[in-house]
Design a protein around this motif. Sequence first.
Motif, short mmCIF file in Angstrom:
data_model
loop_
_atom_site.label_atom_id
_atom_site.label_comp_id
_atom_site.label_asym_id
_atom_site.label_seq_id
_atom_site.Cartn_x
_atom_site.Cartn_y
_atom_site.Cartn_z
N UNK A 1 37.10 -1.33 -18.42
CA UNK A 1 38.32 -0.62 -18.81
C UNK A 1 37.94 0.51 -19.76
N UNK A 2 38.52 1.68 -19.52
CA UNK A 2 38.27 2.85 -20.35
C UNK A 2 39.47 3.04 -21.28
N UNK A 3 39.17 3.14 -22.59
CA UNK A 3 40.22 3.30 -23.59
C UNK A 3 40.10 4.66 -24.26
N UNK A 4 41.22 5.24 -24.63
CA UNK A 4 41.24 6.46 -25.43
C UNK A 4 42.19 6.22 -26.59
N UNK A 5 41.65 6.30 -27.81
CA UNK A 5 42.41 6.01 -29.02
C UNK A 5 43.09 4.64 -28.94
N UNK A 6 42.34 3.69 -28.40
CA UNK A 6 42.82 2.30 -28.33
C UNK A 6 43.77 2.01 -27.20
N UNK A 7 44.11 2.99 -26.39
CA UNK A 7 45.04 2.78 -25.28
C UNK A 7 44.28 2.86 -23.95
N UNK A 8 44.58 1.97 -23.02
CA UNK A 8 43.89 2.00 -21.72
C UNK A 8 44.21 3.27 -20.94
N UNK A 9 43.15 3.89 -20.39
CA UNK A 9 43.30 5.09 -19.59
C UNK A 9 43.13 4.74 -18.11
N UNK A 10 42.11 3.97 -17.82
CA UNK A 10 41.83 3.56 -16.43
C UNK A 10 40.93 2.34 -16.45
N UNK A 11 40.73 1.78 -15.29
CA UNK A 11 39.79 0.67 -15.15
C UNK A 11 39.07 0.83 -13.82
N UNK A 12 37.87 0.29 -13.78
CA UNK A 12 37.04 0.34 -12.59
C UNK A 12 36.49 -1.05 -12.32
N UNK A 13 36.27 -1.35 -11.05
CA UNK A 13 35.56 -2.58 -10.70
C UNK A 13 34.12 -2.37 -11.13
#
Length: 153
Positions: free
Chosen positions: A8-20
């Motif tokens: 999971x990719x976070x920006x400023x603590x908020x999820x932006x996207x996720x990848x398998x």
Amino acid sequence: MTGHNTVQILYKGKPVTSHVRQYSEGGFTTKPEHMPKSHQKQQQWTPGRLLRWAQKLGPQVLKFTRQLLDDKKHQEQACRACLGLLNLEREYGQKRLNAACDRAIKTGGRRVGNVRSILQSGLDKVPVEQPPENDSQRVTISHENIRGAGFYR
């Protein structure tokens, strides 16, 4: 919350996207919509499409394009090089591009820069000299700085 199979990719603590999660060696999982616009455009250039374009330009261009694609682990990595090669036709024409690719192949050139250099210097217009088939055709040059095998005995 994501599992062990997800990144999971976070920006400023908020999820932006996720990848398998990709476990294979050298793998990547970039989503096309997350790529820069220039990279998204590049996605439309498949190896098959590049080879069809190269085939229209001539047999040596096709052979060199295949060589570029085969030299990379992932053919997509060769896309920019292939586009650069095929676009040389605009400036130099099909005949000269084929001759330059032929010369590059015969002389061991494996990069678009080799073909471009051949075109810029006009070497595509000069036949490639083939080495003599046997020693009787070899020309020996006599010069005071050439010592020969006898000097080193």
